[in-house]
Design a protein around this motif. Structure first.
Motif, PDB file in Angstrom:
ATOM      1  N   ASP A   2       8.340 -10.428  -7.126  1.00 38.54           N
ATOM      2  CA  ASP A   2       8.496  -8.975  -7.093  1.00 38.54           C
ATOM      3  C   ASP A   2       7.984  -8.319  -8.365  1.00 38.54           C
ATOM      4  O   ASP A   2       8.080  -8.865  -9.454  1.00 38.54           O
ATOM      5  CB  ASP A   2       9.971  -8.608  -6.900  1.00 38.54           C
ATOM      6  N   VAL A   3       7.442  -7.125  -8.185  1.00 35.67           N
ATOM      7  CA  VAL A   3       6.942  -6.315  -9.292  1.00 35.67           C
ATOM      8  C   VAL A   3       7.772  -5.044  -9.342  1.00 35.67           C
ATOM      9  O   VAL A   3       7.959  -4.373  -8.325  1.00 35.67           O
ATOM     10  CB  VAL A   3       5.446  -5.975  -9.089  1.00 35.67           C
ATOM     11  N   TYR A   4       8.292  -4.731 -10.499  1.00 35.00           N
ATOM     12  CA  TYR A   4       9.074  -3.515 -10.715  1.00 35.00           C
ATOM     13  C   TYR A   4       8.111  -2.342 -10.757  1.00 35.00           C
ATOM     14  O   TYR A   4       7.143  -2.346 -11.514  1.00 35.00           O
ATOM     15  CB  TYR A   4       9.833  -3.644 -12.036  1.00 35.00           C
ATOM     16  N   SER A   5       8.334  -1.329  -9.932  1.00 35.60           N
ATOM     17  CA  SER A   5       7.360  -0.248  -9.799  1.00 35.60           C
ATOM     18  C   SER A   5       8.033   1.074  -9.449  1.00 35.60           C
ATOM     19  O   SER A   5       9.169   1.099  -8.975  1.00 35.60           O
ATOM     20  CB  SER A   5       6.369  -0.619  -8.688  1.00 35.60           C
ATOM     21  N   ALA A   6       7.285   2.147  -9.668  1.00 37.78           N
ATOM     22  CA  ALA A   6       7.754   3.475  -9.269  1.00 37.78           C
ATOM     23  C   ALA A   6       7.793   3.551  -7.747  1.00 37.78           C
ATOM     24  O   ALA A   6       6.971   2.949  -7.055  1.00 37.78           O
ATOM     25  CB  ALA A   6       6.822   4.547  -9.818  1.00 37.78           C
ATOM     26  N   GLY A  10      10.399   9.237  -6.079  1.00 39.96           N
ATOM     27  CA  GLY A  10      11.140   9.142  -7.337  1.00 39.96           C
ATOM     28  C   GLY A  10      11.929   7.850  -7.453  1.00 39.96           C
ATOM     29  O   GLY A  10      12.228   7.180  -6.473  1.00 39.96           O
ATOM     30  N   GLY A  11      12.239   7.504  -8.654  1.00 40.79           N
ATOM     31  CA  GLY A  11      12.997   6.288  -8.917  1.00 40.79           C
ATOM     32  C   GLY A  11      12.113   5.060  -8.990  1.00 40.79           C
ATOM     33  O   GLY A  11      10.888   5.149  -9.019  1.00 40.79           O
ATOM     34  N   TYR A  12      12.745   3.906  -9.003  1.00 40.95           N
ATOM     35  CA  TYR A  12      12.041   2.635  -9.137  1.00 40.95           C
ATOM     36  C   TYR A  12      12.543   1.645  -8.116  1.00 40.95           C
ATOM     37  O   TYR A  12      13.655   1.765  -7.604  1.00 40.95           O
ATOM     38  CB  TYR A  12      12.234   2.057 -10.544  1.00 40.95           C
ATOM     39  N   THR A  13      11.727   0.662  -7.824  1.00 43.04           N
ATOM     40  CA  THR A  13      12.084  -0.397  -6.887  1.00 43.04           C
ATOM     41  C   THR A  13      11.285  -1.649  -7.229  1.00 43.04           C
ATOM     42  O   THR A  13      10.425  -1.608  -8.096  1.00 43.04           O
ATOM     43  CB  THR A  13      11.809   0.037  -5.430  1.00 43.04           C
TER      44      THR A  13
END
Length: 79
Positions: A2-6, A10-13
């Protein structure tokens, strides 16, 4: 992986897949292209491909299936 992304709206996932990997691979390819340009004055696509795919590694993802990771993790030039 998994890659942390916008996130849209809005927000991140965290997400995974080729859409998340493509920007990272492109950035590493740009670093290899820069090195080739500095050392040889030209960037040949066949040589760039050898650097990007040839320097990929699976060492940090030993249990992964080839179909899941392709060539492995791309590796940027060190010097």
């Amino acid at each position: 992986m998994d890659v942390y992304s916008a996130r849209s709206g809005g927000g991140y996932t965290t997400m995974s897949g080729t859409s998340m990997a493509a920007p990272h691979v492109t950035g590493v390819a740009a670093l290899w292209a820069e090195r080739r340009l500095q050392r040889e004055g030209v960037v040949r696509l066949d040589r760039l491909d050898l650097n990007v795919r040839g320097k990929a590694t699976r060492e940090r993802i030993p249990a992964a299936n080839h179909f899941d990771v392709g060539e492995g993790l791309v590796t940027a030039p060190r010097d």
